[in-house]
Motif scaffolding. Structure first.
Motif, PDB file in Angstrom:
ATOM      1  N   UNK A  49       0.678  -1.562  -0.328  1.00  0.00           N
ATOM      2  CA  UNK A  49       0.237  -0.387   0.038  1.00  0.00           C
ATOM      3  C   UNK A  49       0.971   1.117  -0.546  1.00  0.00           C
ATOM      4  N   UNK A  50       1.839   1.258  -0.850  1.00  0.00           N
ATOM      5  CA  UNK A  50       2.667   2.440  -1.364  1.00  0.00           C
ATOM      6  C   UNK A  50       2.578   3.205  -2.485  1.00  0.00           C
ATOM      7  N   UNK A  51       2.137   4.372  -3.003  1.00  0.00           N
ATOM      8  CA  UNK A  51       2.024   5.074  -4.402  1.00  0.00           C
ATOM      9  C   UNK A  51       2.569   5.053  -5.037  1.00  0.00           C
ATOM     10  N   UNK A  75      10.443  -3.852  -0.026  1.00  0.00           N
ATOM     11  CA  UNK A  75       9.372  -3.118   0.105  1.00  0.00           C
ATOM     12  C   UNK A  75       8.103  -1.914   0.223  1.00  0.00           C
ATOM     13  N   UNK A  76       8.431  -2.051   1.700  1.00  0.00           N
ATOM     14  CA  UNK A  76       7.566  -1.261   3.012  1.00  0.00           C
ATOM     15  C   UNK A  76       8.739  -0.096   3.237  1.00  0.00           C
ATOM     16  N   UNK A  77      10.024  -0.137   2.938  1.00  0.00           N
ATOM     17  CA  UNK A  77      10.455   0.891   3.899  1.00  0.00           C
ATOM     18  C   UNK A  77      11.106   1.672   2.660  1.00  0.00           C
ATOM     19  N   UNK A  78      10.360   3.297   2.227  1.00  0.00           N
ATOM     20  CA  UNK A  78      10.821   4.243   2.025  1.00  0.00           C
ATOM     21  C   UNK A  78      12.058   5.161   2.264  1.00  0.00           C
ATOM     22  N   UNK A  79      11.917   4.880   3.856  1.00  0.00           N
ATOM     23  CA  UNK A  79      12.934   5.466   4.354  1.00  0.00           C
ATOM     24  C   UNK A  79      14.766   5.095   4.402  1.00  0.00           C
ATOM     25  N   UNK A  80      15.940   5.931   3.472  1.00  0.00           N
ATOM     26  CA  UNK A  80      16.020   5.051   2.989  1.00  0.00           C
ATOM     27  C   UNK A  80      17.828   5.222   4.350  1.00  0.00           C
ATOM     28  N   UNK A  81      17.875   6.025   5.177  1.00  0.00           N
ATOM     29  CA  UNK A  81      18.532   5.625   6.351  1.00  0.00           C
ATOM     30  C   UNK A  81      18.133   4.447   7.000  1.00  0.00           C
ATOM     31  N   UNK A  82      16.693   4.276   6.975  1.00  0.00           N
ATOM     32  CA  UNK A  82      16.357   3.227   8.046  1.00  0.00           C
ATOM     33  C   UNK A  82      16.921   1.926   7.521  1.00  0.00           C
TER      34      UNK A  82
END
Length: 303
Positions: free
Chosen positions: A180-182, A262-269
């Protein structure tokens, strides 16, 4: 027999034009089906104006050929073909875009041969890709500049222009993300850095991306034309995997809501997770090296 674009360039004796030979050969293949159509063309970056003259010869039935340049000297250029129009201004500004749209709309080709700076390339795409007609082509020339700091780029710089277009490859395959990511979440960093906004509806109209040396071509199509489509099963015998015929080729795609990648768009994480995975692997290797079986098999490994 119609002349190739390269032939037209070699024979041209009016205003100076500059293109790489590989571009001209590639353009003959992608422009073939458009040559006789009543189209509108926008070229960002006019320079001496020669390419605009050559476009009138190549696309004989073109309605309007618009060139935009920030250099005020371009307003003094004069053309014998009334289809050519010049707009003076910064193509990345809304006011200039409105003046370009006053000349023609929609456009069937947009050719970005402007400053070649990453910020300008990405801003131009955000402004003018939505102005393309269905089946239109958006072309970005001289992307070799995206590897140079003088043009706001670098081989490993994640927000260089070439990196932006690489992201669009994933957006083409949005149907298979199964999370569920746009679409525009993938471009969040670019949107923040370059102060742009690309709507999900617009991103859904990206049909095809082609890369050749220093050049990217993006084809636009209505969103429903960009889906994978229905499975097509041909033949009668299915003795090895009969389910293919029995199910009519239908395949279930796995849900990815539990997939961290597939669910974490935060590059630092993501970097933190990669570091954690590396530590885990190093511990596993150390455990193996300290195991009895590793010690017993040491003589064999030395053979």
């Amino acid at each position: 027999m119609q002349k190739t674009l390269l032939q037209l360039y070699l024979e041209h004796n009016e205003k100076v034009a500059h293109k790489w030979s590989s571009y001209l050969k590639f353009y003959d293949t992608i422009f073939f089906n458009y040559k006789q159509l009543p189209i509108n063309i926008l070229e960002i970056g006019v320079q001496n104006g020669g390419s605009l003259e050559i476009w009138t010869k190549y696309f004989e039935n073109a309605i309007r050929i618009v060139g935009c340049d920030i250099n005020p000297d371009c307003k003094n250029l004069r053309f014998s073909d009334p289809r050519i129009r010049i707009v003076i201004g910064d193509s990345t500004e809304e006011m200039t875009k409105n003046r370009i749209l006053e000349q023609a709309s929609p456009y069937h080709f947009v050719i970005d041969d402007g400053s070649h700076k990453t910020s300008d390339i990405i801003k131009n795409f955000a402004l003018y890709f939505p102005q393309l007609a269905p089946n239109g082509l958006y072309l970005i020339e001289d992307l070799h500049c995206s590897y140079w700091q003088e043009f706001e780029g670098g081989l490993f710089y994640p927000y260089a222009s070439i990196g932006f277009f690489k992201k669009l490859i994933d957006i083409i395959n949005y149907q298979h993300w199964n999370v569920k990511i746009t679409r525009n979440v993938l471009l969040k960093g670019f949107e923040k850095l370059y102060d742009i906004r690309l709507e999900n509806e617009t991103l859904g109209q990206i049909h095809k991306i082609e890369f050749v040396n220093s050049l990217c071509v993006i084809t636009k199509a209505n969103e429903h034309e960009n889906e994978l489509g229905e499975p097509v099963v041909a033949g009668i015998e299915a003795t090895v995997i009969p389910e293919v015929k029995a199910l009519g080729g239908v395949v279930s795609f796995p849900d990815q809501k539990e997939n961290f990648w597939s669910n974490e768009p935060n590059e630092e994480l993501i970097e933190e997770k990669l570091a954690q995975k590396l530590v885990e692997k190093e511990k596993e290797i150390e455990r193996i090296k300290n195991s009895l079986s590793w010690k017993i098999t040491k003589p064999i490994r030395l053979l």
